[in-house]
Design an enzyme around this catalytic site. Structure first.
Site, PDB file in Angstrom:
ATOM      1  N   ASP A   1       0.712  -1.180   0.133  1.00 42.34           N
ATOM      2  CA  ASP A   1      -0.185   0.076   0.053  1.00 42.34           C
ATOM      3  C   ASP A   1       0.968   1.158  -0.084  1.00 42.34           C
ATOM      4  O   ASP A   1       1.954   1.262   0.541  1.00 42.34           O
ATOM      5  CB  ASP A   1      -0.764  -0.112   1.184  1.00 42.34           C
ATOM      6  CG  ASP A   1      -2.240   0.778   1.054  1.00 42.34           C
ATOM      7  OD1 ASP A   1      -3.202   0.316   0.968  1.00 42.34           O
ATOM      8  OD2 ASP A   1      -2.167   2.058   1.126  1.00 42.34           O
TER       9      ASP A   1
ATOM     10  N   ASP B   1       3.731   2.193  -4.342  1.00 43.85           N
ATOM     11  CA  ASP B   1       2.806   3.075  -5.161  1.00 43.85           C
ATOM     12  C   ASP B   1       2.485   2.370  -6.540  1.00 43.85           C
ATOM     13  O   ASP B   1       3.446   2.222  -7.578  1.00 43.85           O
ATOM     14  CB  ASP B   1       3.295   4.360  -5.527  1.00 43.85           C
ATOM     15  CG  ASP B   1       2.608   5.363  -6.197  1.00 43.85           C
ATOM     16  OD1 ASP B   1       1.422   4.983  -6.861  1.00 43.85           O
ATOM     17  OD2 ASP B   1       3.205   6.534  -6.442  1.00 43.85           O
ATOM     18  N   VAL B   2       1.195   1.927  -6.806  1.00 43.79           N
ATOM     19  CA  VAL B   2       0.899   1.134  -7.915  1.00 43.79           C
ATOM     20  C   VAL B   2       1.085   1.801  -9.376  1.00 43.79           C
ATOM     21  O   VAL B   2       1.192   0.973 -10.390  1.00 43.79           O
ATOM     22  CB  VAL B   2      -0.381   0.557  -7.990  1.00 43.79           C
ATOM     23  CG1 VAL B   2      -0.885  -0.434  -6.914  1.00 43.79           C
ATOM     24  CG2 VAL B   2      -1.519   1.686  -7.907  1.00 43.79           C
TER      25      VAL B   2
ATOM     26  N   ASN C   1      -6.088  -4.750  -6.395  1.00 44.70           N
ATOM     27  CA  ASN C   1      -7.235  -3.851  -5.610  1.00 44.70           C
ATOM     28  C   ASN C   1      -7.140  -2.375  -5.249  1.00 44.70           C
ATOM     29  O   ASN C   1      -8.051  -1.863  -5.395  1.00 44.70           O
ATOM     30  CB  ASN C   1      -7.369  -4.738  -4.385  1.00 44.70           C
ATOM     31  CG  ASN C   1      -8.312  -4.265  -3.138  1.00 44.70           C
ATOM     32  OD1 ASN C   1      -9.528  -4.025  -3.433  1.00 44.70           O
ATOM     33  ND2 ASN C   1      -7.870  -3.467  -2.462  1.00 44.70           N
TER      34      ASN C   1
ATOM     35  N   TYR D   1     -14.572   7.740 -12.476  1.00 49.87           N
ATOM     36  CA  TYR D   1     -14.421   6.411 -11.790  1.00 49.87           C
ATOM     37  C   TYR D   1     -15.054   5.324 -12.651  1.00 49.87           C
ATOM     38  O   TYR D   1     -14.483   4.222 -12.672  1.00 49.87           O
ATOM     39  CB  TYR D   1     -15.013   6.470 -10.357  1.00 49.87           C
ATOM     40  CG  TYR D   1     -15.076   5.180  -9.598  1.00 49.87           C
ATOM     41  CD1 TYR D   1     -13.897   4.940  -8.935  1.00 49.87           C
ATOM     42  CD2 TYR D   1     -16.104   4.348  -9.571  1.00 49.87           C
ATOM     43  CE1 TYR D   1     -13.929   3.744  -8.042  1.00 49.87           C
ATOM     44  CE2 TYR D   1     -16.066   3.157  -8.795  1.00 49.87           C
ATOM     45  CZ  TYR D   1     -15.026   2.862  -8.237  1.00 49.87           C
ATOM     46  OH  TYR D   1     -14.863   1.748  -7.242  1.00 49.87           O
TER      47      TYR D   1
ATOM     48  N   LYS E   1     -13.354   1.697 -14.251  1.00 46.65           N
ATOM     49  CA  LYS E   1     -13.877   0.345 -13.951  1.00 46.65           C
ATOM     50  C   LYS E   1     -14.340  -0.438 -15.200  1.00 46.65           C
ATOM     51  O   LYS E   1     -14.156  -1.675 -15.285  1.00 46.65           O
ATOM     52  CB  LYS E   1     -14.831   0.502 -12.974  1.00 46.65           C
ATOM     53  CG  LYS E   1     -14.335   0.906 -11.514  1.00 46.65           C
ATOM     54  CD  LYS E   1     -13.415  -0.155 -11.035  1.00 46.65           C
ATOM     55  CE  LYS E   1     -12.748   0.360  -9.830  1.00 46.65           C
ATOM     56  NZ  LYS E   1     -11.488  -0.402  -9.173  1.00 46.65           N
TER      57      LYS E   1
ATOM     58  N   VAL F   1     -19.967  -0.732  -0.760  1.00 43.13           N
ATOM     59  CA  VAL F   1     -19.048  -1.320   0.509  1.00 43.13           C
ATOM     60  C   VAL F   1     -18.506  -0.252   1.216  1.00 43.13           C
ATOM     61  O   VAL F   1     -18.011   0.981   1.008  1.00 43.13           O
ATOM     62  CB  VAL F   1     -17.742  -2.143  -0.075  1.00 43.13           C
ATOM     63  CG1 VAL F   1     -16.961  -2.808   0.989  1.00 43.13           C
ATOM     64  CG2 VAL F   1     -18.031  -3.114  -1.213  1.00 43.13           C
TER      65      VAL F   1
ATOM     66  N   THR G   1     -16.357   1.489   3.205  1.00 46.60           N
ATOM     67  CA  THR G   1     -14.985   1.823   3.196  1.00 46.60           C
ATOM     68  C   THR G   1     -14.869   3.490   3.232  1.00 46.60           C
ATOM     69  O   THR G   1     -16.048   3.930   2.912  1.00 46.60           O
ATOM     70  CB  THR G   1     -14.327   1.409   2.183  1.00 46.60           C
ATOM     71  OG1 THR G   1     -14.554   2.015   0.888  1.00 46.60           O
ATOM     72  CG2 THR G   1     -14.498  -0.025   1.699  1.00 46.60           C
TER      73      THR G   1
HETATM   74  N1  LIG Z   1     -15.991   0.998  -1.602  1.00 49.84           N
HETATM   75  C1  LIG Z   1     -16.865   0.827  -2.629  1.00 49.84           C
HETATM   76  O1  LIG Z   1     -18.200   1.007  -2.523  1.00 49.84           O
HETATM   77  C2  LIG Z   1     -16.546  -0.016  -3.608  1.00 49.84           C
HETATM   78  C3  LIG Z   1     -17.246  -0.725  -4.676  1.00 49.84           C
HETATM   79  C4  LIG Z   1     -16.601  -1.274  -5.486  1.00 49.84           C
HETATM   80  C5  LIG Z   1     -15.145  -1.351  -5.883  1.00 49.84           C
HETATM   81  N2  LIG Z   1     -14.451  -0.576  -5.277  1.00 49.84           N
HETATM   82  C6  LIG Z   1     -13.097  -0.968  -5.465  1.00 49.84           C
HETATM   83  O2  LIG Z   1     -12.557  -1.612  -4.220  1.00 49.84           O
HETATM   84  C7  LIG Z   1     -11.101  -1.299  -4.104  1.00 49.84           C
HETATM   85  C8  LIG Z   1     -10.546  -0.763  -2.839  1.00 49.84           C
HETATM   86  O3  LIG Z   1     -11.395   0.429  -2.534  1.00 49.84           O
HETATM   87  P1  LIG Z   1     -11.874   0.642  -1.191  1.00 49.84           P
HETATM   88  O4  LIG Z   1     -13.250   1.022  -1.137  1.00 49.84           O
HETATM   89  O5  LIG Z   1     -11.614  -0.510  -0.203  1.00 49.84           O
HETATM   90  O6  LIG Z   1     -11.098   1.785  -0.486  1.00 49.84           O
HETATM   91  P2  LIG Z   1      -9.892   2.304   0.476  1.00 49.84           P
HETATM   92  O7  LIG Z   1      -9.858   3.689   0.339  1.00 49.84           O
HETATM   93  O8  LIG Z   1     -10.571   1.936   2.009  1.00 49.84           O
HETATM   94  O9  LIG Z   1      -8.898   1.245   0.188  1.00 49.84           O
HETATM   95  C9  LIG Z   1      -7.966   1.562  -1.039  1.00 49.84           C
HETATM   96  C10 LIG Z   1      -6.516   1.304  -0.504  1.00 49.84           C
HETATM   97  O10 LIG Z   1      -5.750   1.484  -1.877  1.00 49.84           O
HETATM   98  C11 LIG Z   1      -4.564   2.379  -1.305  1.00 49.84           C
HETATM   99  N3  LIG Z   1      -4.055   3.137  -2.443  1.00 49.84           N
HETATM  100  C12 LIG Z   1      -4.388   4.378  -3.123  1.00 49.84           C
HETATM  101  N4  LIG Z   1      -3.859   4.781  -3.880  1.00 49.84           N
HETATM  102  C13 LIG Z   1      -2.645   3.698  -3.996  1.00 49.84           C
HETATM  103  C14 LIG Z   1      -1.554   3.749  -4.910  1.00 49.84           C
HETATM  104  N5  LIG Z   1      -1.120   4.584  -5.632  1.00 49.84           N
HETATM  105  N6  LIG Z   1      -0.523   2.737  -4.633  1.00 49.84           N
HETATM  106  C15 LIG Z   1      -0.855   1.599  -3.644  1.00 49.84           C
HETATM  107  N7  LIG Z   1      -2.048   1.754  -3.174  1.00 49.84           N
HETATM  108  C16 LIG Z   1      -2.887   2.847  -3.157  1.00 49.84           C
HETATM  109  C17 LIG Z   1      -5.125   3.323  -0.144  1.00 49.84           C
HETATM  110  O11 LIG Z   1      -3.995   3.710   0.755  1.00 49.84           O
HETATM  111  C18 LIG Z   1      -6.088   2.363   0.548  1.00 49.84           C
HETATM  112  O12 LIG Z   1      -5.339   1.534   1.410  1.00 49.84           O
HETATM  113  C19 LIG Z   1     -10.639  -0.108  -5.482  1.00 49.84           C
HETATM  114  O13 LIG Z   1     -10.391  -0.527  -6.577  1.00 49.84           O
HETATM  115  C20 LIG Z   1     -12.307   0.488  -5.507  1.00 49.84           C
HETATM  116  O14 LIG Z   1     -12.590   1.110  -6.786  1.00 49.84           O
HETATM  117  C21 LIG Z   1     -14.949  -0.089  -4.056  1.00 49.84           C
END
Ligand SMILES: NC(=O)c1ccc[n+]([C@@H]2O[C@H](COP(=O)([O-])OP(=O)(O)OC[C@H]3O[C@@H](n4cnc5c(N)ncnc54)[C@H](O)[C@@H]3O)[C@@H](O)[C@H]2O)c1
Length: 292
Positions: free
Chosen positions: A37, A60-61, A87, A161, A165, A195, A197
């Site tokens: 992360d 950093d992805v 993810n 966004y 996706k 979700v 978060t």
């Molecule tokens: N929360 C929702 O409703 C939801 C729904 C569908 C899909 N998603 C997807 O799920 C995935 C996780 O999202 P989440 O909701 O858990 O959010 P979150 O913010 O809780 O987690 C995302 C994580 O990614 C890390 N991150 C961000 N930029 C980064 C980078 N450049 N390099 C490495 N790490 C990085 C952040 O520090 C964080 O820990 C994402 O791809 C999001 O699009 C989320």
């Protein structure tokens, strides 16, 4: 991959939210996990909660060389990686502050979001696919897409966004075709609805193109972290684990979206009319994967 015990999972964005939910489910199934992360403090807090089967690695992805360094560190600490969870993701930081139409998305925001949500997953595949193709072990890839990549839902989901996706859905569908000759590599595409978060506040905090002044103003925004009553990331993690075990390609976690998908698909199917060129027929059966 029914037998996951002892296997190593590499989870980008594993420090929070859905990635952390996966990590919890994996550790409960006796797997080892690497929390990769950009937020090192959160990654260390996550591994402290997960126990000795978890390590934190900075990533950093958007940086291809950081992927390679992270992969080597994890291999040295835990052994070869068997499961890649692509993810890490952000939502539109701009949209937390303003209701912006597509053409108003700032260029910096577009590049930042696409760099993480799309290019970040591409780099993950570039790093781990050669390793997975070279090993005799069973391996598995989980790409986190979203229901927003299957059907556009409402103006409440930011345009950039949704577009990012849709790109992950295309990437993962293409990868499925390319992996047909690799039966030992499983593949899943995770498509969640809402979700619980903090993706909105995390995205706003990290967005380099938004001033600290603007970020401070957002504290009064009642829609910040509007996901507080949504599905729990722990249950998403458990469903992903089942998907890895059963090699489910589509992992849909929110069945209430099915009627919406049907509306879009029915409209598409109904729109196939006559050929644009009378008498012409594409040679479909020779090159299209018509059987699944
Ligand atoms: N929360 C929702 O409703 C939801 C729904 C569908 C899909 N998603 C997807 O799920 C995935 C996780 O999202 P989440 O909701 O858990 O959010 P979150 O913010 O809780 O987690 C995302 C994580 O990614 C890390 N991150 C961000 N930029 C980064 C980078 N450049 N390099 C490495 N790490 C990085 C952040 O520090 C964080 O820990 C994402 O791809 C999001 O699009 C989320």
């Amino acid at each position: 991959m029914q037998d996951v015990a002892g296997k190593v999972a590499f989870i980008s964005g594993g420090a929070n939210g859905i990635g952390f939910g996966m990590a919890q489910a994996f550790v409960a199934a006796d797997m080892k996990v690497a929390i990769a992360d950009i937020d090192s403090d959160a990654a260390h807090r996550a591994t402290a909660r997960l126990g000795k089967r978890a390590v934190a690695v900075p990533l950093d992805v958007t940086q291809p060389e950081a992927w390679e360094a992270a992969a080597s560190k994890v291999e040295a600490a835990l052994g070869p990686v068997h499961v890649l969870c692509n993810n890490a993701g952000v939502t539109s930081a701009e949209s937390v502050l303003h209701d912006t139409p597509l053409e108003g998305i700032p260029t910096d925001e577009w590049k930042w979001l696409m760099g993480i949500n799309v290019t970040g997953q591409f780099y993950g595949l570039k790093t781990f696919l050669p390793r997975f193709k070279a090993t005799q072990d069973l391996t598995h890839i989980v790409n986190t897409a979203s229901m927003a990549g299957i059907v556009p839902q409402s103006r409440a989901i930011p345009a950039a966004y949704t577009i990012s996706k849709y790109a992950i859905v295309g990437l993962t569908e293409q990868l499925r075709l390319e992996l047909e000759g690799f039966p030992r590599i499983g593949l899943s595409m995770l498509c969640c609805g809402l979700v619980k978060t903090q993706i909105q506040s995390h995205s706003l905090k990290r967005a380099p193109h938004i001033s600290e002044l603007e970020k401070a103003k957002s504290a009064d925004n009642p829609f910040l972290d509007a996901l507080s009553s949504a599905m729990s990331p722990e249950n998403i993690g458990k469903r992903v684990l089942k998907g890895i075990r059963d090699n489910d390609f589509y992992i849909f976690t929110h069945p209430e979206y099915k009627p919406l998908v049907q509306i879009y698909h029915s409209e598409m199917e109904a729109s196939f009319g006559a050929s644009a060129e009378l008498g012409y027929t594409d040679p479909l059966p020779t090159w299209l994967p018509l059987k699944r």
